[in-house]
Scaffold this motif. Sequence first.
Motif, short mmCIF file in Angstrom:
data_model
loop_
_atom_site.label_atom_id
_atom_site.label_comp_id
_atom_site.label_asym_id
_atom_site.label_seq_id
_atom_site.Cartn_x
_atom_site.Cartn_y
_atom_site.Cartn_z
N SER A 110 0.82 -1.21 0.00
CA SER A 110 0.00 0.00 0.00
C SER A 110 0.86 1.26 0.00
CB SER A 110 -0.94 0.00 1.22
OG SER A 110 -1.81 -1.10 1.17
N VAL A 111 1.95 1.23 0.77
CA VAL A 111 2.86 2.37 0.78
C VAL A 111 3.51 2.52 -0.59
CG1 VAL A 111 5.02 3.27 1.76
CG2 VAL A 111 3.25 2.34 3.27
N LEU A 112 3.93 1.41 -1.20
CA LEU A 112 4.51 1.48 -2.54
C LEU A 112 3.49 2.01 -3.55
CD1 LEU A 112 6.56 -1.86 -2.71
CD2 LEU A 112 7.43 0.46 -2.30
N LEU A 113 2.23 1.60 -3.41
CA LEU A 113 1.17 2.07 -4.29
C LEU A 113 1.00 3.59 -4.16
CD1 LEU A 113 -1.22 1.49 -6.22
CD2 LEU A 113 -2.62 1.11 -4.17
N MET A 114 0.99 4.08 -2.93
CA MET A 114 0.85 5.52 -2.72
C MET A 114 2.06 6.29 -3.24
SD MET A 114 -2.17 5.71 -1.79
CE MET A 114 -2.20 7.48 -1.59
N CYS A 115 3.25 5.69 -3.11
CA CYS A 115 4.45 6.31 -3.70
C CYS A 115 4.30 6.42 -5.22
CB CYS A 115 5.71 5.52 -3.37
SG CYS A 115 6.24 5.61 -1.66
N ALA A 116 3.77 5.37 -5.83
CA ALA A 116 3.58 5.38 -7.29
C ALA A 116 2.57 6.45 -7.70
CB ALA A 116 3.11 4.00 -7.76
N PHE A 117 1.47 6.58 -6.95
CA PHE A 117 0.48 7.63 -7.25
C PHE A 117 1.10 9.02 -7.07
CE2 PHE A 117 -3.18 4.59 -6.27
CZ PHE A 117 -3.43 4.35 -7.61
N ALA A 118 1.90 9.17 -6.02
CA ALA A 118 2.55 10.45 -5.76
C ALA A 118 3.53 10.79 -6.88
CB ALA A 118 3.26 10.42 -4.40
N TRP A 119 4.22 9.79 -7.39
CA TRP A 119 5.14 10.00 -8.51
C TRP A 119 4.39 10.48 -9.75
CZ3 TRP A 119 10.08 10.68 -9.41
CH2 TRP A 119 10.57 10.53 -10.70
N GLN A 132 2.39 21.24 -22.32
CA GLN A 132 2.28 19.94 -22.99
C GLN A 132 3.40 19.69 -24.01
OE1 GLN A 132 0.26 17.41 -22.30
NE2 GLN A 132 -0.64 18.59 -20.62
N LYS A 133 4.09 20.73 -24.42
CA LYS A 133 5.17 20.54 -25.39
C LYS A 133 6.54 20.71 -24.74
CE LYS A 133 2.32 21.88 -29.18
NZ LYS A 133 2.30 21.77 -30.57
N SER A 134 6.56 20.75 -23.43
CA SER A 134 7.81 20.95 -22.69
C SER A 134 8.67 19.69 -22.70
CB SER A 134 7.50 21.35 -21.25
OG SER A 134 6.83 20.29 -20.59
N THR A 135 9.91 19.86 -22.28
CA THR A 135 10.84 18.73 -22.19
C THR A 135 10.29 17.66 -21.25
OG1 THR A 135 12.70 20.21 -22.59
CG2 THR A 135 13.21 18.07 -21.64
N VAL A 136 9.73 18.07 -20.12
CA VAL A 136 9.20 17.10 -19.16
C VAL A 136 8.01 16.35 -19.75
CG1 VAL A 136 7.68 18.70 -17.88
CG2 VAL A 136 8.61 16.68 -16.74
N ALA A 137 7.16 17.04 -20.52
CA ALA A 137 6.00 16.36 -21.13
C ALA A 137 6.46 15.33 -22.15
CB ALA A 137 5.08 17.38 -21.78
N VAL A 138 7.47 15.70 -22.92
CA VAL A 138 8.02 14.75 -23.90
C VAL A 138 8.66 13.56 -23.18
CG1 VAL A 138 9.81 14.45 -25.67
CG2 VAL A 138 8.37 16.50 -25.67
N ALA A 139 9.38 13.84 -22.10
CA ALA A 139 10.06 12.78 -21.35
C ALA A 139 9.06 11.81 -20.72
CB ALA A 139 10.95 13.38 -20.27
N VAL A 140 8.01 12.36 -20.14
CA VAL A 140 7.02 11.50 -19.47
C VAL A 140 6.29 10.66 -20.50
CG1 VAL A 140 4.84 11.52 -18.17
CG2 VAL A 140 6.74 12.98 -17.45
N GLY A 141 5.90 11.26 -21.60
CA GLY A 141 5.23 10.52 -22.67
C GLY A 141 4.06 9.71 -22.16
N GLY A 146 5.01 3.53 -15.44
CA GLY A 146 4.34 4.26 -14.38
C GLY A 146 2.88 3.88 -14.23
N LYS A 147 2.26 3.43 -15.31
CA LYS A 147 0.86 3.02 -15.26
C LYS A 147 0.71 1.55 -14.88
CE LYS A 147 -0.61 6.62 -18.36
NZ LYS A 147 -0.55 7.02 -19.73
N ILE A 148 1.69 0.74 -15.23
CA ILE A 148 1.65 -0.69 -14.90
C ILE A 148 1.96 -0.92 -13.42
CG2 ILE A 148 2.86 -2.90 -15.26
CD1 ILE A 148 3.16 -2.12 -18.19
N SER A 149 2.87 -0.14 -12.87
CA SER A 149 3.32 -0.33 -11.48
C SER A 149 2.17 -0.33 -10.46
CB SER A 149 4.37 0.70 -11.10
OG SER A 149 5.50 0.56 -11.91
N PRO A 150 1.26 0.67 -10.48
CA PRO A 150 0.17 0.63 -9.50
C PRO A 150 -0.71 -0.62 -9.62
CG PRO A 150 0.30 2.81 -10.49
CD PRO A 150 1.24 1.92 -11.24
N VAL A 151 -0.91 -1.07 -10.84
CA VAL A 151 -1.71 -2.30 -11.04
C VAL A 151 -1.00 -3.49 -10.39
CG1 VAL A 151 -2.64 -3.89 -12.76
CG2 VAL A 151 -2.78 -1.41 -13.14
#
Length: 195
Positions: A110-119, A132-141, A146-151
């Motif tokens: 549960s703590v790991l799950l909350m860390c993932a949501f916080a990330w 949306q066109k920033s370097t961070v937006a491109v990097a996150v993609g 990040g979406k598989i981990s909480p599952v």
Amino acid sequence: MGKTRLEAFSDGVIAIIITIMVLELKVPHGSELADLQPLVPVFLSYVLSFIYIGIYWNNHHHLLHTIDHVSGGLLWANLYLLFWLSMIPFATGWMGENHFSSVPLALYGSVLLMCAFAWLLLQRSMVKAHGQKSTVAVAVGRDLKGKISPVLYLVGIVSAFLNEYVSEAVYVLVALMWLVPDRRFERASHASQVR
């Protein structure tokens, strides 16, 4: 506001988290190798948590290199991540002391799950602050990991009550999945510097 203060504060908190975890490793009261046996679960839980903290620290470092300023919302999102990361030593200690039994194992997940949501929240806050066109937006993609981990964490939490070994394996699997630093951030930072 610049990002250096945020990075320094986050590094300090993460260093304290690791220090707290290592202080939970108690020295045995005997001098024989057999005296270490009861400490094996505590040590294994420490190793897993150390790896998780290292993964977050590493990726946090790379993520911050994709931005140039910090907003108020981003500060709060970062604090939210640090809060959940600071819960890892407690969950680690309880899980190790109770030899990976169901409830502590589920709490750890549960703590790991909350860390993932916080990330994910931190990433979204950065994209919102930089566009949306920033370097961070491109990097996150799409951020598939990040979406598989909480599952997978949810699978681990439920598995803790059905089969502890499956739960443990899921938590190790997610750590292995993230062990290699996320190169998306490095590539995006490099691409923005070349332009």
